[in-house]
Motif scaffolding. Structure first.
Motif, PDB file in Angstrom:
ATOM      1  N   ILE A   1       7.306  41.858  73.678  1.00 38.60           N
ATOM      2  CA  ILE A   1       7.574  43.224  73.193  1.00 38.60           C
ATOM      3  C   ILE A   1       6.327  44.052  73.503  1.00 38.60           C
ATOM      4  N   ASP A   2       6.461  45.022  74.389  1.00 40.70           N
ATOM      5  CA  ASP A   2       5.297  45.793  74.859  1.00 40.70           C
ATOM      6  C   ASP A   2       5.359  47.208  74.287  1.00 40.70           C
ATOM      7  N   ILE A   3       4.388  47.552  73.411  1.00 39.72           N
ATOM      8  CA  ILE A   3       4.413  48.894  72.808  1.00 39.72           C
ATOM      9  C   ILE A   3       3.306  49.789  73.353  1.00 39.72           C
ATOM     10  N   ASP A   4       2.612  49.354  74.405  1.00 40.70           N
ATOM     11  CA  ASP A   4       1.657  50.239  75.080  1.00 40.70           C
ATOM     12  C   ASP A   4       2.442  51.456  75.577  1.00 40.70           C
ATOM     13  N   VAL A   5       1.785  52.600  75.616  1.00 41.62           N
ATOM     14  CA  VAL A   5       2.527  53.826  75.941  1.00 41.62           C
ATOM     15  C   VAL A   5       3.058  53.820  77.384  1.00 41.62           C
ATOM     16  N   HIS A   6       2.515  52.932  78.203  1.00 43.19           N
ATOM     17  CA  HIS A   6       2.971  52.850  79.594  1.00 43.19           C
ATOM     18  C   HIS A   6       3.908  51.662  79.788  1.00 43.19           C
TER      19      HIS A   6
ATOM     20  N   LYS B   1      19.427  38.084  69.359  1.00 42.31           N
ATOM     21  CA  LYS B   1      20.350  37.445  70.302  1.00 42.31           C
ATOM     22  C   LYS B   1      19.631  36.452  71.216  1.00 42.31           C
ATOM     23  N   PHE B   2      18.398  36.782  71.560  1.00 42.52           N
ATOM     24  CA  PHE B   2      17.664  35.942  72.528  1.00 42.52           C
ATOM     25  C   PHE B   2      17.111  34.660  71.889  1.00 42.52           C
ATOM     26  N   GLU B   3      16.702  34.784  70.606  1.00 46.54           N
ATOM     27  CA  GLU B   3      16.122  33.644  69.875  1.00 46.54           C
ATOM     28  C   GLU B   3      14.992  32.932  70.616  1.00 46.54           C
ATOM     29  N   PRO B   4      13.853  33.609  70.749  1.00 46.84           N
ATOM     30  CA  PRO B   4      12.732  33.015  71.501  1.00 46.84           C
ATOM     31  C   PRO B   4      12.022  31.897  70.724  1.00 46.84           C
ATOM     32  N   ASP B   5      11.277  31.073  71.465  1.00 45.92           N
ATOM     33  CA  ASP B   5      10.434  30.046  70.821  1.00 45.92           C
ATOM     34  C   ASP B   5       9.107  30.640  70.357  1.00 45.92           C
ATOM     35  N   VAL B   6       8.687  31.675  71.051  1.00 46.97           N
ATOM     36  CA  VAL B   6       7.438  32.356  70.682  1.00 46.97           C
ATOM     37  C   VAL B   6       7.549  33.813  71.129  1.00 46.97           C
ATOM     38  N   ILE B   7       6.908  34.709  70.343  1.00 43.19           N
ATOM     39  CA  ILE B   7       6.938  36.136  70.697  1.00 43.19           C
ATOM     40  C   ILE B   7       5.538  36.571  71.142  1.00 43.19           C
ATOM     41  N   VAL B   8       5.501  37.377  72.198  1.00 47.95           N
ATOM     42  CA  VAL B   8       4.231  37.971  72.629  1.00 47.95           C
ATOM     43  C   VAL B   8       4.316  39.477  72.377  1.00 47.95           C
ATOM     44  N   LEU B   9       3.458  39.968  71.487  1.00 45.09           N
ATOM     45  CA  LEU B   9       3.425  41.404  71.208  1.00 45.09           C
ATOM     46  C   LEU B   9       2.284  42.024  72.021  1.00 45.09           C
ATOM     47  N   VAL B  10       2.654  42.855  72.991  1.00 50.67           N
ATOM     48  CA  VAL B  10       1.647  43.485  73.852  1.00 50.67           C
ATOM     49  C   VAL B  10       1.338  44.856  73.262  1.00 50.67           C
ATOM     50  N   ILE B  11       0.091  45.015  72.764  1.00 51.37           N
ATOM     51  CA  ILE B  11      -0.198  46.272  72.058  1.00 51.37           C
ATOM     52  C   ILE B  11      -1.132  47.179  72.850  1.00 51.37           C
ATOM     53  N   GLY B  12      -0.838  48.490  72.768  1.00 50.33           N
ATOM     54  CA  GLY B  12      -1.732  49.499  73.331  1.00 50.33           C
ATOM     55  C   GLY B  12      -1.758  50.632  72.321  1.00 50.33           C
ATOM     56  N   GLN B  13      -2.943  51.069  71.957  1.00 54.16           N
ATOM     57  CA  GLN B  13      -3.027  52.160  70.978  1.00 54.16           C
ATOM     58  C   GLN B  13      -2.946  53.509  71.690  1.00 54.16           C
ATOM     59  N   ASP B  14      -2.579  53.462  72.994  1.00 61.32           N
ATOM     60  CA  ASP B  14      -2.407  54.730  73.709  1.00 61.32           C
ATOM     61  C   ASP B  14      -1.067  55.395  73.363  1.00 61.32           C
TER      62      ASP B  14
ATOM     63  N   ARG C   1       5.400  32.030  65.137  1.00 64.41           N
ATOM     64  CA  ARG C   1       4.492  31.925  66.294  1.00 64.41           C
ATOM     65  C   ARG C   1       4.431  33.247  67.058  1.00 64.41           C
ATOM     66  N   LEU C   2       3.286  33.870  67.005  1.00 61.34           N
ATOM     67  CA  LEU C   2       3.145  35.209  67.576  1.00 61.34           C
ATOM     68  C   LEU C   2       1.796  35.346  68.283  1.00 61.34           C
ATOM     69  N   LEU C   3       1.867  35.693  69.567  1.00 63.63           N
ATOM     70  CA  LEU C   3       0.627  36.008  70.296  1.00 63.63           C
ATOM     71  C   LEU C   3       0.563  37.520  70.478  1.00 63.63           C
ATOM     72  N   ILE C   4      -0.573  38.119  70.112  1.00 67.28           N
ATOM     73  CA  ILE C   4      -0.758  39.555  70.306  1.00 67.28           C
ATOM     74  C   ILE C   4      -1.780  39.732  71.440  1.00 67.28           C
ATOM     75  N   VAL C   5      -1.458  40.598  72.395  1.00 65.59           N
ATOM     76  CA  VAL C   5      -2.372  40.795  73.529  1.00 65.59           C
ATOM     77  C   VAL C   5      -2.765  42.266  73.616  1.00 65.59           C
TER      78      VAL C   5
END
Ligand SMILES: [Zn+2]
Length: 796
Positions: free
Chosen positions: A598-603, A680-693, A728-732
Motif C-alpha cells: 500500500i503506497d501512500i507517497d504522493v507520487h 479479498k487478496f488476504e496477504p501473508d504480509v503487508i508493506v506500507l510505503v510511506i511518503g509525507q509528501d 506482520r507489517l513492513l513500513i518503508v
C-alpha cells in the motif's frame, strides 16, 4: 726509584676504587633517579592506574601505621604483633580488587586455620607426653601458615599462647581489612572488567586484520604481482591474541573473588570468557596461516590466479571482519541486539559464491603449484566463517548468562533510544547513518541548476536534513519508548538482481566509479550516493527479514535515497534501487505466497508496480496525486486503467486522487478501495510505503493530509495487518520533503500503526479546510471502474 711492595699496591688500588665510588656517587645516583623517573613516566603513560595503585599502597600503609600511634589499640594487640598488620598490607595489597581480596581472604582463613591447628597440635603434645612432639609437625604445618609454626613450636603456656595467637589473627584481619577497603573504595581496579575488555579487544583485533586482509591479498598494486604485505602493527596484534591464554586464566581466577559491581554480579560467568578466549585463539591460528600466505616469500601465487576468486574471498574476509568487530562490540556492550549474525549470514553467502566459482573450474590451465596457495587461502577463509559462528554462539550464551542490561548499538544516533519491553507494542526501526552521505546538491528546487540570477539556491528537496529530523523525532519525541533501534547494512550486488536487471546495476556501478552523474531529471548519483543506495536497499531487506524470521511484527525501514520510482531497468524520481520491491521479493523468495503493497507517497509507486506488473502474488495499491507520466524515466500514467498484465492483471490498483483530497478523502479511499482489496487478496504480509509528501505543506505534493490523516491511515493499516496477516507489517520510507512537518507526520503515522488510544503529539501547523465532495465522486468512479474490470472484485 724503588717500587711499592705488593701489599701496599693492593691497598692503594682498593683506596682508589673506593674513592672512585664515592666520587661518582652523586653522578650515579642522579642517573639512577632519572632512570627511575623515566620508568615511572612510561608506566604512568602505559597504564595511569599503576601510579594510582602506588598511591593507594602508600595510603593503606599510612592507615595501618596508625595502629602504632593509637596507644590503646597498640597495647591491646601486644607490642610485637602490630607489625603483622603492616606486613599484611605489604603482602596482600595487589593491583586489582580480585587479587587483593583473593590474597586477603586466603590469608585470614589460613591464619585462622593455622591457629586452630596449632592449638590442636599443642593440646595433643601436652596430653600425650614425649610420644607426640609438636616439633615433628612443624615442617608440614608451616606449609599452610607461619602462624602455625610459631604457635606449635613455642614454649608459651597455653593461656599466653592463646592471647598471642588471637592478637596476631586480629592484627592480620585488621591489616587485610584496611588493604581491602582501600582497594575496593578508592579508584578500584576490577580485574573482571579488565578480562571483559581484553576478550572483547582480542576479537576486535582479529576483525581488524580480516577487514584488511581481503584488500591486501587481492591487491594488484604491488611489484612482481605479489600481494601487499600487511601492516606490521596488525600482525603484532593477532600475535598478542595467540599468547593471551595464561593471562586470561589468571584474570578469571582472580575475578571470582570480586564482589558485585556495576553490571558485573558476584557470580558473573567468568568461565565463559575463557571459552570465548579459546575460540578466539583458534580463529587467530587460522589468521596466522592466512598471514603466512600473505607475507611468505616462497608460497606466493600469481595475480591472475588470485583474481579468479577475488570477489567472493574479499567479500568473505570483509564480512568476517565486520562480524568479529560487531561481536567485540556486543561483548563490550553485553547486548543481545546482534548485527553480527547478519554479517555471518553474508559471509556464508560469500562461501556459497566461492564454492560455485570453484566448481566452475576457474584455474583450468594454470600450474598446480601456482593454484595451491590461493586454494589454501580460500579454504582458510571458508573455515573462518564457521569458527566465527562458534564465537558468536558463545558470545550469545555469555550475554544470556550475564543478565546484562540490553543497550542499543554503539552509534551516536542510538544513544538516546530506549527499547520497550513488549514486542506487541513496539516498532523495530532499521537505520544506518551512512545513508546521510547521499548529497544530491543545490540548485533551483530539484534541478541541480544555478540560473546565475539568484542570490540563494536551495538544497535538493531529497536532502539529509529531512531524514535527520525523522531519526531525531523517533529518538526524542514522545513515541521514543515504543521504538527499538536496529543497525542497517548494505545490500549485496547479487541481492539487487532479484528485482533489477544486470545491465541496469552494472550501469549504476559504472556511474559511481566514474564519479557520478545525473541519471534523469532531479536524480543525481553523486560520490557517496551509491553506498547510501546500497545501505537503503540492504536496510529495508534486513527490516523485512526481521519480520520473516519472527523477531518482530512491525518493522520500519527508515531509509534514503527513496526507491519506489526505481524500475527494474531504470532510475527515476530521486530513486536508484527499489527498496520496497527488493523486500517484497525477499518475502516471496522466503516462502510467502502473497504480499500486498500500500503506497501512500504522493507520487505513483510506478517502480514497484512495474516490478510486479505480471505477478498475481503481489497486490500493488498506490494512492497518489494525479500527476500522470513525467517523462521517459516515468512512462507510466498512474491511471486506473493500468491494472497489470498477464497473470498480474487486476493486481495493480491505482487510485489517482484529485489535488487537495485531504484527510477525509483519504479515509474514504481507504474504506472504499484499499480495505476491501486487502480483504479479498488476504496477504501473508503487508508493506506500507510511506511518503509525507502527501502532507498539506509539502513542496512536492498537493494532497493536503495533516497529522490526523496520517494517524488514521496508520490505524487502518494496523487493523488490516492484524486481521489478515497476523500483524506482520513492513513500513518503508519514501518521499516527504518539508524538513520539519514530515517528521511530525511520520510520528503521527507510527502512532496510528501502534494503535495508541490518544495522540502523543499535537499538530504544530494549522491545516487548510477540505472539500471532500469532489474526491468522493472520484473515488466512487474508481470503485465502479474496478468492479467492472478486476476479476477478484467481480467474483464477490
Ligand atoms: Zn513522492
Amino acid at each position: 726509584m724503588g717500587s711499592l711492595n705488593p701489599e701496599s699496591s693492593k691497598a692503594f688500588s682498593l683506596c682508589g676504587y673506593l674513592w672512585r665510588i664515592i666520587r661518582d656517587m652523586p653522578k650515579q645516583s642522579w642517573a639512577k633517579t632519572l632512570e627511575f623517573a623515566r620508568a615511572s613516566k612510561k608506566l604512568g603513560q602505559d597504564d595511569p592506574r599503576r601510579i594510582v595503585h602506588s598511591l593507594k599502597v602508600g595510603l593503606a600503609l599510612t592507615l595501618v601505621s596508625f595502629v602504632y600511634y593509637l596507644q590503646p589499640l597498640y597495647h591491646s594487640l601486644g607490642n610485637s604483633n602490630a607489625i603483622w598488620a603492616v606486613i599484611t598490607v605489604v603482602v596482600i595489597m595487589e593491583f586489582s580488587v580480585g587479587a587483593t581480596l583473593g590474597k586477603g581472604l586466603n590469608r585470614i582463613m589460613a591464619t585462622l586455620l593455622g591457629a586452630y591447628l596449632g592449638f590442636a597440635v599443642q593440646w595433643i603434645a601436652n596430653t600425650s607426653g614425649d610420644k607426640w612432639q609438636a616439633a615433628k609437625y612443624e615442617y608440614g604445618l608451616t606449609i599452610f601458615i607461619l602462624t602455625l609454626s610459631l604457635v606449635s613450636v613455642s614454649g608459651y603456656r597455653e593461656d599466653k599462647m592463646l592471647k598471642m595467637a588471637c592478637d596476631r589473627v586480629l592484627t592480620i584481619i585488621l591489616g587485610s581489612f584496611i588493604a581491602m577497603t582501600v582497594c575496593i573504595f578508592i579508584f578500584p581496579v576490577w580485574i573482571g572488567e579488565d578480562l571483559h575488555y581484553l576478550v572483547a579487544s582480542n576479537i576486535d583485533k582479529l576483525g581488524h586484520f580480516l577487514q584488511e586482509f581481503g584488500e591486501r591479498y587481492f591487491s594488484s598494486e604491488t611489484e612482481d604481482g605479489k600481494p601487499g604485505n600487511i601492516d606490521r602493527s596488525l600482525k603484532e596484534k593477532y600475535e598478542s591474541v595467540l599468547t593471551s591464554k595464561t593471562r586470561e586464566e589468571t584474570m578469571a581466577n582472580l575475578a571470582r573473588w570480586e564482589p558485585s559491581h556495576g553490571q558485573f554480579r558476584f557470580l558473573h560467568p567468568w568461565k565463559q570468557y575463557l571459552k570465548i578466549g579459546n575460540l578466539t585463539r583458534q580463529c587467530a591460528n587460522k589468521i596466522e596461516a592466512l598471514d603466512f600466505y600473505l607475507t611468505s616469500e616462497t608460497h606466493q601465487t600469481g595475480y591472475e590466479v588470485r583474481m579468479k576468486i577475488k570477489e567472493s574471498c574479499q567479500y568473505i574476509s570483509s564480512e568476517c571482519g565486520k562480524a568479529l568487530k560487531e561481536l567485540s562490540s556486543e561483548v563490550k556492550r553485553m547486548s543481545s541486539v546482534s548485527t553480527s549474525k547478519d554479517h555471518i549470514e553474508r559471509a556464508k553467502e560469500g562461501v556459497e559464491m566461492l564454492n560455485s566459482v570453484i566448481e566452475s573450474n576457474p584455474w583450468e590451465g594454470f600450474d598446480v603449484m601456482d593454484i595451491v596457495p590461493a586454494a589454501a587461502v580460500a579454504s582458510l577463509l571458508t573455515n573462518l566463517v564457521s569458527a566465527i559462528e562458534t564465537i558468536s554462539q558463545a558470545v550469545q550464551q555469555l550475554v544470556s548468562m550475564a543478565h546484562f542490561r540490553t543497550t542499543c548499538p554503539e552509534n551516536s544516533l542510538f544513544t538516546m533510544a530506549t527499547s520497550p519491553a513488549s514486542s506487541a507494542n513496539r516498532i523495530d526501526v532499521f537505520w544506518h547513518e551512512g545513508m546521510l552521505k547521499h548529497d544530491p546538491g543545490n540548485g533551483v528546487f530539484d534541478s541541480g541548476m544555478d540560473p546565475g540570477f539568484l542570490d540563494v539556491l536551495e538544497k535538493h528537496p531529497e536532502n539529509s536534513d529531512r531524514i535527520r529530523n525523522m531519526v531525531s523525532i523517533l529518538q526524542r519525541g514522545p513515541i521514543s519508548p515504543y521504538i527499538s533501534w536496529h543497525l542497517g547494512s548494505p545490500a549485496l550486488i547479487p541481492h539487487l538482481l532479484s528485482f533489477h536487471t544486470h545491465e541496469y546495476i552494472n550501469a549504476l556501478v559504472q556511474a559511481d566509479k566514474e564519479g557520478g552523474r545525473m541519471l534523469c531529471g532531479g536524480t543525481f548519483l553523486n560520490p557517496g550516493s551509491w553506498d547510501a543506495a546500497l545501505l537503503a536497499a540492504g536496510t529495508t531487506m534486513s527490516a523485512m527479514k526481521h519480520i520473516l524470521d519472527g523477531h518482530g511484527k512491525v518493522s520500519y525501514a527508515l531509509v534514503r535515497p527513496p526507491g519506489h520510482h526505481a524500475q527494474p531497468t531504470q532510475a527515476d524520481g530521486y530513486c536508484f534501487l527499489n527498496n520496497a520491491g527488493l523486500a517484497v521479493q525477499l518475502a516471496l523468495d522466503s516462502g510467502c505466497s502473497k504480499v500486498a503493497v500500500i503506497d501512500i507517497d504522493v507520487h505513483y509507486g510506478n517502480g514497484t508496480a512495474q516490478g510486479f506488473y505480471h505477478s498475481n502474488k503481489v497486490l500493488t495499491i498506490s494512492l497518489h496525486m494525479n500527476h500522470g507520466s513525467w517523462g521517459p524515466s516515468h512512462p507510466q500514467n498512474g491511471s486506473v486503467d493500468e491494472l497489470g498484465e498477464g497473470e498480474g492483471y487486476g493486481y495493480n490498483l491505482n487510485i489517482p486522487l484529485p489535488n487537495g483530497t485531504g484527510d477525509k478523502g483519504y479515509a474514504c479511499a481507504f474504506n472504499e478501495l484499499v480495505v476491501p482489496s486487502i480483504q479479498k487478496f488476504e496477504p501473508d504480509v503487508i508493506v506500507l510505503v510511506i511518503g509525507q509528501d502527501s502532507s498539506a505543506f509539502d513542496p512536492n505534493g498537493r494532497q493536503c493530509l495533516t497529522m490526523e490523516g496520517y494517524r488514521e491511515i496508520g490505524q487502518r493499516v494496523h487493523r488490516l495487518s492484524t486481521r489478515h496477516c497476523n500483524g506482520r507489517l513492513l513500513i518503508v520510507q519514501e518521499g516527504g520533503y518539508h524538513v520539519t512537518y514530515s517528521a511530525y507526520c511520520l510520528h503521527a503515522t507510527l502512532e496510528g500503526v501502534l494503535n495508541l488510544p490518544s495522540p502523543l503529539l499535537e499538530d504544530p501547523i494549522a491545516y487548510y479546510p477540505e472539500d471532500e465532495t469532489f474526491s468522493s465522486h472520484v473515488i466512487e468512479a474508481i470503485k465502479n471502474y474496478q468492479k467492472d474490470k478486476v476479476p477478484f472484485w467481480k467474483a464477490a
